[in-house]
Design a protein around this motif. Sequence first.
Motif, PDB file in Angstrom:
ATOM      1  N   VAL A   1       0.940  -1.285  -0.033  1.00 12.08           N
ATOM      2  CA  VAL A   1       0.033  -0.060   0.049  1.00 12.08           C
ATOM      3  C   VAL A   1       0.831   1.264  -0.082  1.00 12.08           C
ATOM      4  CG1 VAL A   1      -1.694   1.312   1.345  1.00 12.08           C
ATOM      5  CG2 VAL A   1      -2.049  -1.036   1.146  1.00 12.08           C
ATOM      6  N   ASN A   2       1.915   1.297   1.095  1.00 12.67           N
ATOM      7  CA  ASN A   2       2.915   2.644   0.852  1.00 12.67           C
ATOM      8  C   ASN A   2       3.556   2.629  -0.656  1.00 12.67           C
ATOM      9  OD1 ASN A   2       4.352   4.402   2.642  1.00 12.67           O
ATOM     10  ND2 ASN A   2       5.898   3.267   1.683  1.00 12.67           N
ATOM     11  N   GLY A   3       3.877   1.545  -1.015  1.00 12.40           N
ATOM     12  CA  GLY A   3       4.550   1.862  -2.421  1.00 12.40           C
ATOM     13  C   GLY A   3       3.508   2.084  -3.445  1.00 12.40           C
ATOM     14  N   GLN A   4       2.335   1.786  -3.394  1.00  9.47           N
ATOM     15  CA  GLN A   4       1.360   2.153  -4.408  1.00  9.47           C
ATOM     16  C   GLN A   4       1.133   3.737  -4.228  1.00  9.47           C
ATOM     17  OE1 GLN A   4       0.168   0.278  -7.006  1.00  9.47           O
ATOM     18  NE2 GLN A   4      -1.555   1.666  -7.561  1.00  9.47           N
ATOM     19  N   ILE A   5       0.872   4.113  -2.865  1.00  8.92           N
ATOM     20  CA  ILE A   5       0.847   5.540  -2.625  1.00  8.92           C
ATOM     21  C   ILE A   5       1.892   6.372  -3.129  1.00  8.92           C
ATOM     22  CG2 ILE A   5       0.478   7.156  -0.691  1.00  8.92           C
ATOM     23  CD1 ILE A   5      -1.096   5.166   0.529  1.00  8.92           C
ATOM     24  N   GLU A   6       3.160   5.944  -3.068  1.00  7.36           N
ATOM     25  CA  GLU A   6       4.292   6.537  -3.504  1.00  7.36           C
ATOM     26  C   GLU A   6       4.335   6.544  -4.862  1.00  7.36           C
ATOM     27  OE1 GLU A   6       9.169   6.800  -2.628  1.00  7.36           O
ATOM     28  OE2 GLU A   6       8.006   5.072  -1.874  1.00  7.36           O
ATOM     29  N   TYR A   7       3.970   5.559  -5.496  1.00  7.17           N
ATOM     30  CA  TYR A   7       4.003   5.443  -7.069  1.00  7.17           C
ATOM     31  C   TYR A   7       2.970   6.391  -7.705  1.00  7.17           C
ATOM     32  CZ  TYR A   7       2.527   3.728 -11.584  1.00  7.17           C
ATOM     33  OH  TYR A   7       2.260   3.791 -12.867  1.00  7.17           O
ATOM     34  N   LEU A   8       1.721   6.682  -6.873  1.00  4.70           N
ATOM     35  CA  LEU A   8       0.686   7.350  -7.391  1.00  4.70           C
ATOM     36  C   LEU A   8       1.047   9.012  -7.103  1.00  4.70           C
ATOM     37  CD1 LEU A   8      -2.422   5.653  -6.129  1.00  4.70           C
ATOM     38  CD2 LEU A   8      -1.740   5.670  -8.626  1.00  4.70           C
ATOM     39  N   LEU A   9       1.639   9.293  -6.284  1.00  4.63           N
ATOM     40  CA  LEU A   9       2.352  10.516  -5.890  1.00  4.63           C
ATOM     41  C   LEU A   9       3.300  11.084  -6.897  1.00  4.63           C
ATOM     42  CD1 LEU A   9       2.046  10.741  -2.044  1.00  4.63           C
ATOM     43  CD2 LEU A   9       0.693  11.803  -3.707  1.00  4.63           C
ATOM     44  N   THR A  10       4.059  10.089  -7.146  1.00  4.59           N
ATOM     45  CA  THR A  10       5.086  10.223  -8.175  1.00  4.59           C
ATOM     46  C   THR A  10       4.796  10.490  -9.437  1.00  4.59           C
ATOM     47  OG1 THR A  10       6.978   9.051  -6.807  1.00  4.59           O
ATOM     48  CG2 THR A  10       7.397   9.199  -8.977  1.00  4.59           C
ATOM     49  N   ASP A  11       3.968   9.802  -9.878  1.00  2.44           N
ATOM     50  CA  ASP A  11       3.159   9.870 -11.122  1.00  2.44           C
ATOM     51  C   ASP A  11       2.395  11.327 -11.264  1.00  2.44           C
ATOM     52  OD1 ASP A  11       2.615   8.841 -13.957  1.00  2.44           O
ATOM     53  OD2 ASP A  11       0.839   8.702 -13.093  1.00  2.44           O
ATOM     54  N   ALA A  12       1.760  11.681 -10.268  1.00  2.00           N
ATOM     55  CA  ALA A  12       0.980  12.934 -10.304  1.00  2.00           C
ATOM     56  C   ALA A  12       1.882  14.167 -10.428  1.00  2.00           C
ATOM     57  CB  ALA A  12       0.152  13.157  -8.966  1.00  2.00           C
ATOM     58  N   VAL A  13       3.326  14.157  -9.513  1.00  2.00           N
ATOM     59  CA  VAL A  13       4.070  15.129  -9.801  1.00  2.00           C
ATOM     60  C   VAL A  13       4.671  15.074 -11.116  1.00  2.00           C
ATOM     61  CG1 VAL A  13       6.255  15.853  -8.902  1.00  2.00           C
ATOM     62  CG2 VAL A  13       4.552  15.117  -7.277  1.00  2.00           C
ATOM     63  N   ARG A  14       5.197  14.052 -11.808  1.00  2.00           N
ATOM     64  CA  ARG A  14       5.559  14.029 -12.948  1.00  2.00           C
ATOM     65  C   ARG A  14       4.544  14.309 -13.978  1.00  2.00           C
ATOM     66  NH1 ARG A  14       4.721  10.950 -17.037  1.00  2.00           N
ATOM     67  NH2 ARG A  14       3.488   9.269 -15.846  1.00  2.00           N
ATOM     68  N   ARG A  15       3.425  14.183 -13.890  1.00  2.00           N
ATOM     69  CA  ARG A  15       2.449  14.855 -14.890  1.00  2.00           C
ATOM     70  C   ARG A  15       2.165  16.164 -14.674  1.00  2.00           C
ATOM     71  NH1 ARG A  15      -2.233  10.399 -16.234  1.00  2.00           N
ATOM     72  NH2 ARG A  15      -1.225   8.674 -16.044  1.00  2.00           N
ATOM     73  N   ARG A  16       2.166  16.691 -13.552  1.00  4.00           N
ATOM     74  CA  ARG A  16       2.158  18.132 -13.285  1.00  4.00           C
ATOM     75  C   ARG A  16       3.230  18.981 -13.839  1.00  4.00           C
ATOM     76  NH1 ARG A  16      -0.392  21.982  -9.825  1.00  4.00           N
ATOM     77  NH2 ARG A  16       0.947  23.484  -9.286  1.00  4.00           N
ATOM     78  N   LYS A  17       4.421  18.354 -13.783  1.00  5.35           N
ATOM     79  CA  LYS A  17       5.845  18.957 -14.305  1.00  5.35           C
ATOM     80  C   LYS A  17       5.439  18.849 -15.859  1.00  5.35           C
ATOM     81  CE  LYS A  17       8.993  18.119 -10.647  1.00  5.35           C
ATOM     82  NZ  LYS A  17      10.345  17.583 -10.328  1.00  5.35           N
ATOM     83  N   LYS A  18       5.418  18.010 -16.213  1.00  6.97           N
ATOM     84  CA  LYS A  18       5.017  17.505 -17.879  1.00  6.97           C
ATOM     85  C   LYS A  18       4.110  18.586 -18.572  1.00  6.97           C
ATOM     86  CE  LYS A  18       4.981  13.781 -21.078  1.00  6.97           C
ATOM     87  NZ  LYS A  18       4.791  12.394 -21.291  1.00  6.97           N
ATOM     88  N   THR A  19       2.903  18.753 -17.738  1.00  6.72           N
ATOM     89  CA  THR A  19       1.893  19.725 -18.248  1.00  6.72           C
ATOM     90  C   THR A  19       2.268  21.395 -18.111  1.00  6.72           C
ATOM     91  OG1 THR A  19       0.599  19.933 -16.198  1.00  6.72           O
ATOM     92  CG2 THR A  19       0.190  18.278 -17.835  1.00  6.72           C
ATOM     93  N   GLY A  20       3.511  21.431 -17.232  1.00  4.52           N
ATOM     94  CA  GLY A  20       3.889  22.886 -17.253  1.00  4.52           C
ATOM     95  C   GLY A  20       3.020  23.863 -16.139  1.00  4.52           C
ATOM     96  N   GLN A  21       2.347  23.060 -15.265  1.00  6.95           N
ATOM     97  CA  GLN A  21       1.466  23.764 -14.218  1.00  6.95           C
ATOM     98  C   GLN A  21       2.530  24.547 -13.341  1.00  6.95           C
ATOM     99  OE1 GLN A  21      -1.188  20.931 -12.650  1.00  6.95           O
ATOM    100  NE2 GLN A  21      -2.555  21.560 -13.976  1.00  6.95           N
ATOM    101  N   GLN A  22       2.158  25.661 -12.782  1.00  2.00           N
ATOM    102  CA  GLN A  22       3.040  26.537 -12.053  1.00  2.00           C
ATOM    103  C   GLN A  22       2.529  26.226 -10.587  1.00  2.00           C
ATOM    104  OE1 GLN A  22       6.101  27.922 -13.306  1.00  2.00           O
ATOM    105  NE2 GLN A  22       5.157  27.084 -15.204  1.00  2.00           N
ATOM    106  N   ASP A  23       3.551  26.864  -9.383  1.00  2.00           N
ATOM    107  CA  ASP A  23       3.074  26.723  -8.225  1.00  2.00           C
ATOM    108  C   ASP A  23       2.105  27.576  -7.890  1.00  2.00           C
ATOM    109  OD1 ASP A  23       5.186  24.977  -7.511  1.00  2.00           O
ATOM    110  OD2 ASP A  23       6.342  26.247  -6.890  1.00  2.00           O
TER     111      ASP A  23
END
Length: 70
Positions: free
Chosen positions: A34-56
């Motif tokens: 479960v911990n690994g899945q949550i970390e995977y999902l958060l990492t993927d969400a951050v990667r996608r956010r960076k890819k779309t160019g969303q700003q802080d």
Amino acid sequence: MADKEKAKKQVPLRLSASLYAEIARWAEEEFRSVNGQIEYLLTDAVRRRKKTGQQDEDAPSQPGSAAGHS
């Protein structure tokens, strides 16, 4: 410096029982903890956010004001 980047930070996390159950089922399907899945999902969400160019500036202005926060 590289050791600090690889170090894991522990954070408390509260999830509803139903969300935890869904994540646990998903994790089992993908052979992760479960911990690994949550970390995977958060990492993927951050990667996608960076890819779309969303700003802080798109982030909520106050802590706790994120959608779904209880």
